[in-house]
Scaffold this motif. Structure first.
Motif, PDB file in Angstrom:
ATOM      1  N   SER A 166       6.349 -34.515  21.940  1.00 16.19           N
ATOM      2  CA  SER A 166       5.862 -35.244  20.763  1.00 16.19           C
ATOM      3  C   SER A 166       5.462 -36.669  21.107  1.00 16.19           C
ATOM      4  CB  SER A 166       6.927 -35.251  19.652  1.00 16.19           C
ATOM      5  OG  SER A 166       8.130 -35.835  20.115  1.00 16.19           O
ATOM      6  N   VAL A 167       6.105 -37.266  22.112  1.00 13.93           N
ATOM      7  CA  VAL A 167       5.746 -38.613  22.559  1.00 13.93           C
ATOM      8  C   VAL A 167       4.446 -38.579  23.350  1.00 13.93           C
ATOM      9  CG1 VAL A 167       6.443 -40.589  23.963  1.00 13.93           C
ATOM     10  CG2 VAL A 167       8.157 -39.356  22.616  1.00 13.93           C
ATOM     11  N   LEU A 168       4.362 -37.658  24.305  1.00 10.21           N
ATOM     12  CA  LEU A 168       3.215 -37.640  25.201  1.00 10.21           C
ATOM     13  C   LEU A 168       1.922 -37.266  24.477  1.00 10.21           C
ATOM     14  CD1 LEU A 168       2.774 -38.213  28.207  1.00 10.21           C
ATOM     15  CD2 LEU A 168       2.703 -35.743  28.570  1.00 10.21           C
ATOM     16  N   GLU A 169       2.007 -36.408  23.473  1.00  9.78           N
ATOM     17  CA  GLU A 169       0.805 -36.028  22.739  1.00  9.78           C
ATOM     18  C   GLU A 169       0.142 -37.240  22.088  1.00  9.78           C
ATOM     19  OE1 GLU A 169      -1.033 -33.093  22.197  1.00  9.78           O
ATOM     20  OE2 GLU A 169       0.070 -32.571  24.018  1.00  9.78           O
ATOM     21  N   GLN A 170       0.957 -38.158  21.578  1.00 13.88           N
ATOM     22  CA  GLN A 170       0.408 -39.371  20.964  1.00 13.88           C
ATOM     23  C   GLN A 170      -0.198 -40.293  22.026  1.00 13.88           C
ATOM     24  OE1 GLN A 170       2.740 -41.115  17.670  1.00 13.88           O
ATOM     25  NE2 GLN A 170       4.172 -39.424  17.947  1.00 13.88           N
ATOM     26  N   GLU A 171       0.438 -40.361  23.185  1.00 16.08           N
ATOM     27  CA  GLU A 171      -0.110 -41.164  24.284  1.00 16.08           C
ATOM     28  C   GLU A 171      -1.477 -40.622  24.708  1.00 16.08           C
ATOM     29  OE1 GLU A 171       1.076 -43.880  25.593  1.00 16.08           O
ATOM     30  OE2 GLU A 171       3.236 -43.935  25.215  1.00 16.08           O
ATOM     31  N   ILE A 172      -1.572 -39.319  24.850  1.00 15.88           N
ATOM     32  CA  ILE A 172      -2.818 -38.698  25.304  1.00 15.88           C
ATOM     33  C   ILE A 172      -3.941 -38.917  24.296  1.00 15.88           C
ATOM     34  CG2 ILE A 172      -3.940 -36.480  25.779  1.00 15.88           C
ATOM     35  CD1 ILE A 172      -1.290 -35.548  27.011  1.00 15.88           C
ATOM     36  N   SER A 173      -3.652 -38.781  23.005  1.00 20.10           N
ATOM     37  CA  SER A 173      -4.705 -38.912  21.992  1.00 20.10           C
ATOM     38  C   SER A 173      -5.317 -40.308  22.001  1.00 20.10           C
ATOM     39  CB  SER A 173      -4.142 -38.586  20.604  1.00 20.10           C
ATOM     40  OG  SER A 173      -3.166 -39.537  20.209  1.00 20.10           O
ATOM     41  N   VAL A 174      -4.489 -41.332  22.178  1.00 19.08           N
ATOM     42  CA  VAL A 174      -5.010 -42.696  22.204  1.00 19.08           C
ATOM     43  C   VAL A 174      -5.756 -42.963  23.509  1.00 19.08           C
ATOM     44  CG1 VAL A 174      -4.402 -45.154  22.150  1.00 19.08           C
ATOM     45  CG2 VAL A 174      -3.226 -43.548  20.641  1.00 19.08           C
ATOM     46  N   PHE A 175      -5.210 -42.495  24.629  1.00 18.05           N
ATOM     47  CA  PHE A 175      -5.859 -42.703  25.928  1.00 18.05           C
ATOM     48  C   PHE A 175      -7.242 -42.056  25.955  1.00 18.05           C
ATOM     49  CE2 PHE A 175      -6.744 -41.444  30.349  1.00 18.05           C
ATOM     50  CZ  PHE A 175      -6.589 -42.666  30.998  1.00 18.05           C
ATOM     51  N   GLU A 176      -7.344 -40.833  25.453  1.00 20.18           N
ATOM     52  CA  GLU A 176      -8.632 -40.140  25.461  1.00 20.18           C
ATOM     53  C   GLU A 176      -9.620 -40.762  24.479  1.00 20.18           C
ATOM     54  OE1 GLU A 176      -7.347 -35.660  26.943  1.00 20.18           O
ATOM     55  OE2 GLU A 176      -7.645 -36.032  24.800  1.00 20.18           O
ATOM     56  N   TYR A 177      -9.101 -41.375  23.407  1.00 20.63           N
ATOM     57  CA  TYR A 177     -10.004 -42.107  22.505  1.00 20.63           C
ATOM     58  C   TYR A 177     -10.538 -43.357  23.195  1.00 20.63           C
ATOM     59  CZ  TYR A 177     -11.616 -45.127  18.767  1.00 20.63           C
ATOM     60  OH  TYR A 177     -12.373 -45.966  17.999  1.00 20.63           O
ATOM     61  N   GLN A 178      -9.651 -44.059  23.905  1.00 27.94           N
ATOM     62  CA  GLN A 178     -10.064 -45.284  24.600  1.00 27.94           C
ATOM     63  C   GLN A 178     -11.026 -44.976  25.743  1.00 27.94           C
ATOM     64  OE1 GLN A 178      -6.750 -47.634  25.940  1.00 27.94           O
ATOM     65  NE2 GLN A 178      -8.017 -49.275  26.760  1.00 27.94           N
ATOM     66  N   TYR A 179     -10.826 -43.825  26.390  1.00 29.25           N
ATOM     67  CA  TYR A 179     -11.671 -43.438  27.519  1.00 29.25           C
ATOM     68  C   TYR A 179     -12.236 -42.038  27.250  1.00 29.25           C
ATOM     69  CZ  TYR A 179      -9.016 -47.263  29.574  1.00 29.25           C
ATOM     70  OH  TYR A 179      -8.413 -48.482  29.814  1.00 29.25           O
ATOM     71  N   PRO A 180     -13.371 -41.953  26.560  1.00 26.67           N
ATOM     72  CA  PRO A 180     -13.921 -40.665  26.114  1.00 26.67           C
ATOM     73  C   PRO A 180     -14.254 -39.688  27.238  1.00 26.67           C
ATOM     74  CG  PRO A 180     -14.969 -42.501  24.970  1.00 26.67           C
ATOM     75  CD  PRO A 180     -14.166 -43.091  26.070  1.00 26.67           C
ATOM     76  N   GLU A 181     -14.454 -40.183  28.456  1.00 32.98           N
ATOM     77  CA  GLU A 181     -14.790 -39.297  29.572  1.00 32.98           C
ATOM     78  C   GLU A 181     -13.554 -38.783  30.301  1.00 32.98           C
ATOM     79  OE1 GLU A 181     -18.465 -40.216  31.925  1.00 32.98           O
ATOM     80  OE2 GLU A 181     -18.173 -42.206  31.034  1.00 32.98           O
ATOM     81  N   ALA A 182     -12.374 -39.108  29.771  1.00 27.32           N
ATOM     82  CA  ALA A 182     -11.119 -38.664  30.387  1.00 27.32           C
ATOM     83  C   ALA A 182     -10.532 -37.491  29.607  1.00 27.32           C
ATOM     84  CB  ALA A 182     -10.113 -39.813  30.422  1.00 27.32           C
ATOM     85  N   SER A 183      -9.968 -36.552  30.344  1.00 29.38           N
ATOM     86  CA  SER A 183      -9.310 -35.398  29.723  1.00 29.38           C
ATOM     87  C   SER A 183      -7.966 -35.177  30.418  1.00 29.38           C
ATOM     88  CB  SER A 183     -10.188 -34.153  29.848  1.00 29.38           C
ATOM     89  OG  SER A 183      -9.541 -33.029  29.283  1.00 29.38           O
ATOM     90  N   ILE A 184      -6.880 -35.386  29.675  1.00 33.61           N
ATOM     91  CA  ILE A 184      -5.529 -35.177  30.197  1.00 33.61           C
ATOM     92  C   ILE A 184      -5.051 -33.800  29.750  1.00 33.61           C
ATOM     93  CG2 ILE A 184      -3.170 -36.043  30.308  1.00 33.61           C
ATOM     94  CD1 ILE A 184      -5.194 -37.967  31.488  1.00 33.61           C
TER      95      ILE A 184
END
Length: 328
Positions: free
Chosen positions: A47-65
């Protein structure tokens, strides 16, 4: 004519190559903010990591975790088998594990990213006011088998069923070390499969007691419901957090430490003060090269915005200063 044709063909190839280069055809496929990264994370931190990933991928649209949520043992095994470069687990590498990684010729970096607590959850029909550390020891060993043997309760004849998220997770290892010195649990302890399944079992059955990470029971869902654009802007500007409460679908049991006279729930303030006794760490371990997406995400987790996200999940960031604001 043949030489002329060959010359024309050579010129055509050179022009095509120059065109492809100018169009970015030779641009690196991956960087710290672009590409695809597969990581592995202990299931209790999902539940913690999912929120981290959503913000990171928004900040960097060409990244996929691409995360795999598995048990801690398998995450470590994947790191040593060179199947993955970044894992999220509940502890740093041991001295022996560091030596093993060095023998494999793999360097690594690690950092504690959060301080988590293990919440004790029971069904809302459970009328026991609090539990002590000794109560938990007796329950885990099977010395106490019914709720009536713990405290006088309307559930006095109900058999206690203990639920964990799995057999090899960080939660299980932590509780075994904390209460049983690594020994096995009693026969009343079950592996449910995931934190979500533990929560559902507690909600459905009145005799069940479950143990899951605090971030799974926070009821402050406003952060998850707001648009990602708004959430990202707030993360960049805000440096405080309101006191986060827990969901009312289950009962969060107060726990009394061995040297305490009153039990407390795993609120952030009690985690921070040390009054809540079931506290553990969350570590990011990264064996990737600089300039890769794995390393970029590791840097994000340990950076300001990544730490603020952790603050919103009900646990404590390892680095970002905490300011609590009481909601009137």
């Amino acid at each position: 004519m043949t030489r002329k044709n060959n010359l024309c063909a050579l010129i055509a190839v050179m022009l095509l190559s120059m065109t492809l280069l100018s169009c970015g055809y030779n641009k690196p496929k991956s960087s710290s903010t672009r590409g695809i990264a597969r990581i592995m994370c202990d299931e209790s931190f999902e539940s913690v990591l999912e929120q981290e990933i959503s913000v990171f991928e928004y900040q960097y649209p060409e990244a996929s975790i691409m995360p795999d949520y598995i048990n801690e043992h398998d995450a470590l095994d994947s790191l040593f088998q060179n199947r993955v470069d970044l894992i999220i687990i509940s502890h740093d590498l041991t001295p022996d594990q560091k030596k093993s990684l060095k023998k494999l010729g793999r360097g690594y970096r690690s950092r504690m990213i959060a301080v988590d607590a293990i919440a004790i959850i029971v069904n809302k029909q459970n009328d026991i006011a609090e539990l002590s550390m000794d109560d938990l020891r007796d329950i885990f060993t099977g010395k106490v088998k019914r709720w009536g043997e713990v405290y006088p309760t309307k559930l006095k004849n109900d058999t206690i069923k203990v639920m964990f998220d799995g057999s090899g997770t960080g939660v299980v290892h932590y509780m075994k070390d904390k209460f049983l010195n690594g020994a096995n649990f009693g026969p009343n302890v079950y592996a449910r499969g995931s934190s979500r399944e533990v929560f559902n079992a507690v909600e459905e059955y009145k005799n069940v007691i479950g143990f899951i990470g605090v971030s799974w029971i926070t009821s402050d869902l406003k952060s998850a419901e707001i648009p990602i654009e708004q959430k990202y802007e707030e993360l960049k500007t805000q440096n405080e957090v309101s006191v986060i409460d827990f969901t009312d679908r289950i009962k969060v049991m107060p726990l009394r430490g061995d040297d305490k006279i009153q039990g407390v729930k795993p609120y952030q303030a009690h985690i921070y003060s040390g009054d809540y006794p079931l506290v553990r760490s969350i570590w990011a371990i990264d064996a990737s090269y600089n300039g890769t997406l794995d390393h970029g995400f590791y840097t994000f987790l340990t950076g300001v915005i990544g730490q603020k996200i952790i603050l919103q999940t009900g646990i404590l960031p390892a680095a970002e200063p905490v300011r609590y604001v009481e909601v009137q």
